[in-house]
Every structure is written in C-alpha cells, then in structure tokens.
Design an enzyme around this catalytic site. Structure first.
Site, short mmCIF file in Angstrom:
data_model
loop_
_atom_site.label_atom_id
_atom_site.label_comp_id
_atom_site.label_asym_id
_atom_site.label_seq_id
_atom_site.Cartn_x
_atom_site.Cartn_y
_atom_site.Cartn_z
N SER A 49 0.83 -1.21 0.00
CA SER A 49 0.00 0.00 0.00
C SER A 49 0.86 1.26 0.00
O SER A 49 0.41 2.32 -0.43
CB SER A 49 -0.95 0.01 1.20
N LEU A 94 -7.62 -3.86 -21.53
CA LEU A 94 -6.97 -2.88 -20.65
C LEU A 94 -7.94 -2.31 -19.61
O LEU A 94 -7.59 -2.17 -18.44
CB LEU A 94 -6.37 -1.75 -21.50
N VAL A 95 -9.15 -1.97 -20.07
CA VAL A 95 -10.09 -1.32 -19.15
C VAL A 95 -10.64 -2.27 -18.09
O VAL A 95 -11.39 -1.84 -17.21
CB VAL A 95 -11.26 -0.61 -19.89
N SER A 101 -14.33 7.99 -27.83
CA SER A 101 -15.65 7.38 -27.96
C SER A 101 -15.98 7.12 -29.42
O SER A 101 -15.95 8.05 -30.24
CB SER A 101 -16.70 8.30 -27.34
N GLN A 102 -16.36 5.89 -29.75
CA GLN A 102 -16.85 5.60 -31.10
C GLN A 102 -18.30 6.04 -31.26
O GLN A 102 -18.83 6.03 -32.36
CB GLN A 102 -16.74 4.09 -31.40
N ARG A 122 0.65 -8.53 -17.65
CA ARG A 122 0.62 -8.25 -19.08
C ARG A 122 1.98 -8.34 -19.77
O ARG A 122 2.04 -8.25 -21.00
CB ARG A 122 0.00 -6.88 -19.33
N HIS A 133 -8.72 -3.46 -15.95
CA HIS A 133 -7.90 -3.14 -14.76
C HIS A 133 -8.63 -2.07 -13.96
O HIS A 133 -8.51 -0.88 -14.23
CB HIS A 133 -6.50 -2.70 -15.18
N ARG A 134 -9.38 -2.52 -12.96
CA ARG A 134 -10.32 -1.63 -12.29
C ARG A 134 -9.68 -0.63 -11.33
O ARG A 134 -10.35 0.27 -10.84
CB ARG A 134 -11.39 -2.47 -11.57
#
Lengths: 230, 230, 230, 230
Positions: free
Chosen positions: C63, C85-86, C97-98, C176, C88-89
C-alpha cells in the site's frame, strides 16, 4: 438472427435471501447499542424496516446497501455494449473470451434498429456473412483465434457473468437508463432492474434514471422527461 | 466482562445459495461458446465443478470468485481491531458510531491476554471504570457524545456488519491469519473462515495464512510454520 | 498503415516529482514517532531510502507505493486491446468514444503479425477498406455513428489517457508482460514500464512479468522462462 | 498541548505539475479524432481548457478528473478522526502504527473545544497524564506496545501520508466540509482544500460542502446554509 427479438438475454442467478433485512441490520448497527446479530434476529416488521431504510437512503448514507450483491448472466449483447459495461469498476465480470473461444460458422451479432429502419439490413447481414467467411478462412489457415478475431465487428455478441452490489446497481441504473445511454445497455440494465424489482418491489423507487433521482436533467441534450438545469 | 471468553461474536448472516455453482458458471463462461444461463442450469456435477474451479484458481484467475459475497455481523472487537479491519478497502462496512451512540454505564471493552498474564487485570479494570465515570460525567454536563468519546480507549468494543466477496475473503485470510497479525483480528477472521468452511468444506484449502499460499514466509520475523524466503 | 511499426504510441505525461522520496516518507510514517512532514523534508539520502523501500516491498507491504500516480497517453492500440486494458479496475481511463467521434475515410487499424506472415495482409487491407466504405455509406444515409460503428472491427484503433498508481502498475506489468498476454497489450505495457524505468531505474526490478516475482510460472502453458509449478 | 492551535498539521507534498492541462487532455481525448499526445502538447490556452473542463464536470463526467493525484502529510489528528478518514476507500493511506511505535512519556492528544469550554480541561489533562503513566508502566513490565495501547484514548493523535485523486477529493470535500462532519476532520479537509486551491484557484468552485453542489441540504438536521429538501 431469430432469437434477436429477446436480446439481450438476462437472468438473475443469485441474490441475498433477504435484502431489506440485511440493509436494515446494517443501518441500525450504526445507530444502536445492540449487537447486530440481535438486530438481525429481531427484525421482522417489514414496514418498519422499509421506513428506516428509505430514510437512511434519503440522507445519502449509501454504504449500507453495499451488503447486497446481485449476480446476473448476460448474453446477446454486442462487444460495443460490453466495452461500456466493463467500465463499471465496482462490478465484477467473467466474460467470454474471443482469444480462447473460436467462432464456428456465422457468429451471433446485433443489428441496431436504425440500420434496419434505413433499409440496410440485407447489406448488413451480407457483410456479417463475408466477415465470418474471412474469419473462418484465417482460422483454417492456422491464424490463432486471438488474431483472426481482429476482423470481427463490434456487433458480435458476447456473454458474461456480472455481479454488483445494490449501491453500484442504483448507480448503473441512474447512468444507463438515461435515454442518452446506448440502446442495448439501456435495455440490458432495464431487464436487470426488472428482475430485482420483481423480487423486492420497493427497489422500483431507486432503480431509475438519474434525472428521477436528481429532479432535473444534467445532460447537455435532454429528452424532456425532466427539465434541464440552467 | 463475562462474555469475553466468546469474544469476538461473529455470525454469517448472508451468502450465496451455491458458491461453487456460481464460480463454476463464471469460469466456464470465459472459455465456452454456450450461454452462461445454460452453463448455470446444466451444472449439477459437484466433483467436475470443483475440479475446474481449483484449476482456474491455481492459475491465478481470481476475478471469477468475486461473484460470491459473504455478509457477517461482528461484535465484541476493540476499536483497535476495527481500525485495522476497515483498511480492507474491498470490503463493505456498517459500523456502530461513537458519535451517535452514547455509552451507558461501563462500556464493553477487551482485555488482552498479555495484560491478564502480567497481573495487570485489576488495575486495568479499575482504569476502565474511572474512564467510564469521566465519560459519563462529561455526558451529564452536556458534552456531546462525539467529544466525550475522546477519553474512550482503544479497548472499547465496536460492532459491525461487514461484507466481502470471496476474492477479498481469501486475501483477508492470507493477511490476518498470519501469527504476526493482531490477536483479536486473527481470531475474528478465523471465526469468519470457519463459518464459511462449515458451509463449503472445499474453501478450507484457500482460507489460509499467506505462508500456506506462498509456500514460504515473507514476514521479517517468522513463526517457523514455513521457512522464510532468503 | 505506415506508422504501424511504432504502434502503440505511448507517452508518460505526468508523474510525481520524486517517487522514491514519496514512498520512503510513506514507509517511515508507519514505523516512526516523527511527523511525516519532517520525514519528508529530511529525506535526502537516496541509497538509504531505496534500501528501506526495497525491504518494505519485499515484505509485501504494497500500500505504501499507491502514493505515486503515473499518467500515460496511449494511441494506436486496437479495441480488442483496450477491451482488455479497461478491465484493470484500479486504473483510470478517458477513452476516445466511437459513439461521439465519427471516423472519416479509412479508419486506423492494427494488423497482427500472424496475419502478415500467413500472407493475408492484402486481403485484410481490402476487408478494412470495404468495411470503411460500408461504414461511411451508412453515416452518409443518416445512421448515427454509435450504430454505424457496429460494423467496425476489433482491429480499429482507439486512444486513451490512462493513469495508475505504482501498486497497480506493478500488477499490470506482472500480468501483461507474460508471454501469454495478448501481443499488443504486452508491447504497450512494456513501453509504459520503460518510460517509468527511464525516470527511476530502481523500478526495473519490480516492473517485470509475474514469473520473475513468483520465481516460477503459474500459467497452464509456460514459455520456459521460469519452471512451472507442479 | 502547546502546538494544538495549529492542529491538524497538513502539507501537500506531491501533485501533478499541471492538473488543468491533464484533465483537459483527458476530456478532449473522449471526443476527438486527434491523438491524446497531440492534444496534450498543443494545449496552451488556459481559458479555453478551463471552459471545457467546467462543462464536462457540469455534465457529471467525473472520471476525467481521476488522473490528478494529490499527496498529503497529516499529523495532529486524533485516532477518532483517522478511523473516519480511512473509511474513504478510494484514498491511499500509510498510517503511524500503534503496534510498532511505542509512545514515550505523555502522548500527543487532542482536546475538543466543547471540553475546554465546559471547564473540563484540567481534569482531561490529568486523565491523559494518568493514562500515559499506566501505559508506560505496562510497557516497562514487558507488555507489548500493541497490547498496552488498549488503554490509549481516541484523543491520541496519529500521523499519515494520505493520497487521493481529484474525483475522490471533491467527494471528500462534499462530505467532510458539511457542518455535521466531526470537527477535526472538517478542519483537516478544509486545510487540504485550501492547499490545492492555492495552486489552482479554479478548484475553489468544486472543493465545497455537498449542499453547495446539490443546491440543497440532504442532512436530517441542517445548519441553515442551504434550504433542506422536503
């Protein structure tokens, strides 16, 4: 896709036996000299419990509802939709992997209504068929699934086990039931909410778009349901 | 404190109906073309399920066990202990407030064994009595509970509703069952583990101190249970 | 795609002025009677600081390294990669944004090496061109970008601002940099690590694949770098 | 305690070099076809950046401000205060341990104003002296610090290194600047806010109690600053 009319497929496979009682015990524990196990065991009056829980939630003390987790199975949502869904970092996900699961034949896919209405459906279906053929050709030539899938479209569906606690559930509903949310995620979250409300009708007041909670719309472009904040 | 021999008081008030089946459905969803609701409905062979779950956990794929939440009521732990417990940021807590709950008479408190063994118990009990008297005197003179409590000791007990998913549960066990952990939190976590293992005996392999999971001790001072890493 | 040889594009745009000093102050605060501001102001001996930090990290007290946040800009990675990738919270993301950004002409995309090597590159490029044409045709007929994008492939690139603290950074590297990770995410994370190590060479010891940290491989299929656990 | 008038002691030891530019790059990345590194490098117009950032924040898109982390050193706050502070689970903490740091002589402690005003200060100081004597006596008889501390009061101070991103910082301010928050944590958070606002004056609009953000008070008992919601 014949099943599409029922898409997405959402089922509630696990939830606490008694959410209201659990939340009530949590709320009372904060303000009581009694042991929480006694509060839990003596909690029998649903009306009294609901009254306290509503008061606590109204004062913004939302950590008390984290003790209730809901687990859903979800299928028939596009990868466009799941890429948004997995951004909810307080949720837990186990998602079908395109790296490890090879598609056989024509993959399942979503056709947005706007595409159907504009008369593009036949061309869209043909595009998906061509894509599936190219994908399969590469797989047959030894390209690994994790690389062949680079041609698969956002429209391709995915499946997940997804779980979230009631605090995040309310947040999810607030954000994703908004008419500005992407159409699939909106329907999917609506189905999730309906399944929970079926079990506990008092949740209907909380599993709502954010404008209902705020009393106004904070989007740049509103839908007219609530007045926009000026 | 006559009840102290049973302290802390730990009860498991809510958990999923079928943790193994839930985790199995999550694991299979990642690697299967089948819909998760079908996986869920067809999962009946406990031995097969357990075999897969163990293999997935061995490979470090721990997100699959986040779908199982356990809810405990806890009483009879010192505020020294709860200050440590609430550092587990993946847990959810509803804790008795010393700001809003005024102590009446002698507050409940914990006496560490080392203090008993060194013959300090009578002096310790007298200290607690004096502290309670001073607290009560201030309360009676209109000092708010949230300020009068500044004299209350770390020994004073607290109560909580605490919940956590199985991934965090294993982490909690790994860290807090270590002989270097504070004595109360170790007993409390042991009781939590025992309650979960009573329901699902296969968890006994995972709800262990970290040295069992690592195969060695990574503490600066070890207890000898496992060899220290050099 | 001529730029592809440099893909993904990764830049480190923000990080703490002095990570080692920050971590040292955090570690010492836990075990010192001194005020942390004094510890911070008197910390000048890099060698001494590094020695303590390494000892604390070796004992698993991670920590203490959460106080250092790194912010990266990332481009030229496929949506297949960003969907991973996203997950990984503990990271923070702001992603192109598409739904709101309409592609003009041929969208940028990734071609996996296996596809090039198997001689599929021309067919792949033609497929992407056809896809872009269909997308554009739908856009021109008034289909909203958020729906037209349903034909866009996983290969289409995305851009993000992504940030993470050092604890999550080490976790990201552990997972990764493994040879079993998807090829793009592995290169992307390697570039992130190199940028951080360039600033603080002592991080090289920690920003490594998990097998280096564990001393063995816990994957079902290993690459031979480290022996597999039996 | 002579230093008490300055308590708590709060210092900002690390923050991003340019929070506004970082947030602007994050916001623009979501809605732009340009690479984020180009957005970052071309961002020079502070007024334009601030205008966009304010608009994005007004629409509730708060993930964009997670890319800015602030690191504080904090001393001279009671353990009553820190037990509340560490409940902010999106923050990172390294806290002085009462298990590993033995108090020498009279420990540092906080005296609430209500206790001073009611004329209890002398009795309170004497109580603290007696407590310190008992603690020291036990330490001298070989009781470990982690057990002797069971007599130490909530009033005893602690020290921390604490860090949080701007999203959590705004949440912390919203909750803890409320007049219903505990007095110390309110002053501490006010000092944290002032230090950040000193660097970036535009933050003054966001680092406010929740009633300013909501436009009304949602507490059960309000202070009159804003009308209560009925």
């Amino acid at each position: 896709m014949t099943q599409e009319k029922e898409f997405p497929i959402v089922n509630l496979i696990s939830m606490p036996e008694n959410p209201l009682k659990t939340i009530y015990a949590a709320c009372r524990t904060c303000y009581s000299a009694d042991y929480p196990i006694n509060i839990w065991e003596n909690a029998t009056d649903n009306e009294k419990m609901l009254k306290l829980v509503k008061r606590v939630l109204a004062s913004g003390h939302h950590s008390t509802i984290e003790h209730c987790q809901y687990v859903f199975t979800i299928s028939g949502v596009s990868r466009a939709c799941t890429h948004q869904l997995v951004r909810h970092r307080h949720m837990s996900f186990s998602q079908k992997s395109q790296r490890y699961v090879t598609e056989k034949g024509l993959f399942e896919y979503i056709t947005p209504n706007t595409i159907k209405k504009a008369g593009f459906e036949a061309e869209y279906d043909e595009f998906m068929n061509k894509t599936a053929e190219f994908y399969e050709k590469m797989i047959n030539q030894g390209i690994p699934a994790e690389d062949a899938r680079f041609v698969l479209p956002n429209a391709a569906t995915s499946s997940l086990v997804a779980s979230l606690n009631l605090r995040e559930f309310i947040h999810l509903a607030n954000i994703r039931l908004c008419t500005n949310a992407q159409h699939e995620i909106r329907i999917m979250v609506k189905k999730m909410c309906d399944l929970a409300i079926e079990k506990d009708s008092w949740l209907a007041e909380y599993l709502v778009p954010k404008c209902e909670a705020l009393g106004h719309c904070d989007e740049i472009r509103g839908c007219g349901r609530k007045p926009q904040k000026i």
